[in-house]
Design a protein around this motif. Structure first.
Motif, PDB file in Angstrom:
ATOM      1  N   SER A   1       0.854  -1.182   0.000  1.00  0.00           N
ATOM      2  CA  SER A   1       0.000   0.000   0.000  1.00  0.00           C
ATOM      3  C   SER A   1       0.891   1.233   0.000  1.00  0.00           C
ATOM      4  N   HIS A   2       0.742   2.062  -1.028  1.00  0.00           N
ATOM      5  CA  HIS A   2       1.600   3.247  -1.148  1.00  0.00           C
ATOM      6  C   HIS A   2       0.929   4.257  -2.075  1.00  0.00           C
ATOM      7  N   LYS A   3       1.184   5.537  -1.828  1.00  0.00           N
ATOM      8  CA  LYS A   3       0.563   6.576  -2.661  1.00  0.00           C
ATOM      9  C   LYS A   3       0.981   6.476  -4.120  1.00  0.00           C
TER      10      LYS A   3
ATOM     11  N   GLU B   1      -2.853   3.990  -1.078  1.00  0.00           N
ATOM     12  CA  GLU B   1      -2.377   4.277   0.269  1.00  0.00           C
ATOM     13  C   GLU B   1      -3.471   4.151   1.329  1.00  0.00           C
ATOM     14  N   GLN B   2      -4.725   4.136   0.893  1.00  0.00           N
ATOM     15  CA  GLN B   2      -5.850   4.028   1.827  1.00  0.00           C
ATOM     16  C   GLN B   2      -5.852   2.697   2.578  1.00  0.00           C
TER      17      GLN B   2
ATOM     18  N   PHE C   1      -3.221   0.886   3.986  1.00  0.00           N
ATOM     19  CA  PHE C   1      -2.454   0.998   5.232  1.00  0.00           C
ATOM     20  C   PHE C   1      -3.047   2.079   6.133  1.00  0.00           C
ATOM     21  N   GLU C   2      -3.583   3.143   5.549  1.00  0.00           N
ATOM     22  CA  GLU C   2      -4.228   4.184   6.361  1.00  0.00           C
ATOM     23  C   GLU C   2      -5.396   3.586   7.143  1.00  0.00           C
ATOM     24  N   TYR C   3      -6.171   2.748   6.505  1.00  0.00           N
ATOM     25  CA  TYR C   3      -7.292   2.096   7.175  1.00  0.00           C
ATOM     26  C   TYR C   3      -6.785   1.218   8.315  1.00  0.00           C
TER      27      TYR C   3
ATOM     28  N   ASP D   1      -3.940   1.441   9.946  1.00  0.00           N
ATOM     29  CA  ASP D   1      -3.381   2.294  10.994  1.00  0.00           C
ATOM     30  C   ASP D   1      -4.482   2.965  11.816  1.00  0.00           C
ATOM     31  N   ASN D   2      -5.496   3.484  11.151  1.00  0.00           N
ATOM     32  CA  ASN D   2      -6.589   4.186  11.831  1.00  0.00           C
ATOM     33  C   ASN D   2      -7.470   3.256  12.656  1.00  0.00           C
TER      34      ASN D   2
ATOM     35  N   TYR E   1       7.056   0.455  10.379  1.00  0.00           N
ATOM     36  CA  TYR E   1       6.507  -0.782   9.819  1.00  0.00           C
ATOM     37  C   TYR E   1       7.039  -2.006  10.551  1.00  0.00           C
TER      38      TYR E   1
END
Length: 169
Positions: free
Chosen positions: A81-83, A88-89, A91-93, A95-96, A147
């Protein structure tokens, strides 16, 4: 509850997913892209093509499936997952929502092994070029302390690293 392991292209996700009954290689292609005009191509031939049509449910459909499948498998293998991949969403999900995941990556010196594996498995030159252009950027990013890392030694495969780190027997 299973582990989520996000692994770099060409390290052997598919091999591990086929060899181990309790491991799922959750290929993102079928979640990210609609079948329009590429249904006759193999997974590897589809990767990197510019004529694919983005699934309007992406990436939430993939995230939902990852969450669902981690209850059914010991390990769920997913794409990075990377921009730069426009995903990227994922890993953001994680993490959040305090969802643990690991990143399996080669060393920066491992490009020659990855490139040969991509060629051997039938990826397009376009896809191989995309992976090459992003290789050092991804290794730099996924080497950061934030990570949970699984490092794949040069010339080795994901399976070797998972055994070495106690994820597989």
């Amino acid at each position: 509850m299973g582990k989520i392991i996000s692994a770099f292209a060409g390290v052997g996700k598919t091999y591990v997913g086929k060899k181990y009954e309790r491991v799922l290689d959750l290929e993102s292609t079928y979640f990210k892209w609609l079948e329009n005009g590429v249904a006759h191509l193999t997974e590897e031939e589809r990767k990197g093509r510019k004529d694919r049509v983005l699934n309007p449910n992406w990436p939430q459909n993939y995230i939902d499936e990852i969450i669902k499948q981690k209850d059914n498998y010991d390990i769920v293998l997913i794409q990075l997952s990377h921009k730069r991949l426009n995903n990227e969403q994922i890993f953001e999900y994680f993490d959040n929502n305090n969802i643990e995941y690991y990143v399996a990556r080669p060393n920066l010196s491992g490009w020659e092994y990855i490139e040969q594996r991509l060629i051997d498995r039938g990826n397009t030159q376009e896809f191989i070029g995309q992976v090459k252009n992003n290789f050092s950027i991804f290794i730099e990013e996924f080497s950061k302390d934030k990570y949970n890392q699984i490092v794949i030694d040069d010339g080795k495969f994901l399976e070797d690293a998972l055994i070495k780190n106690g994820f597989l027997k």
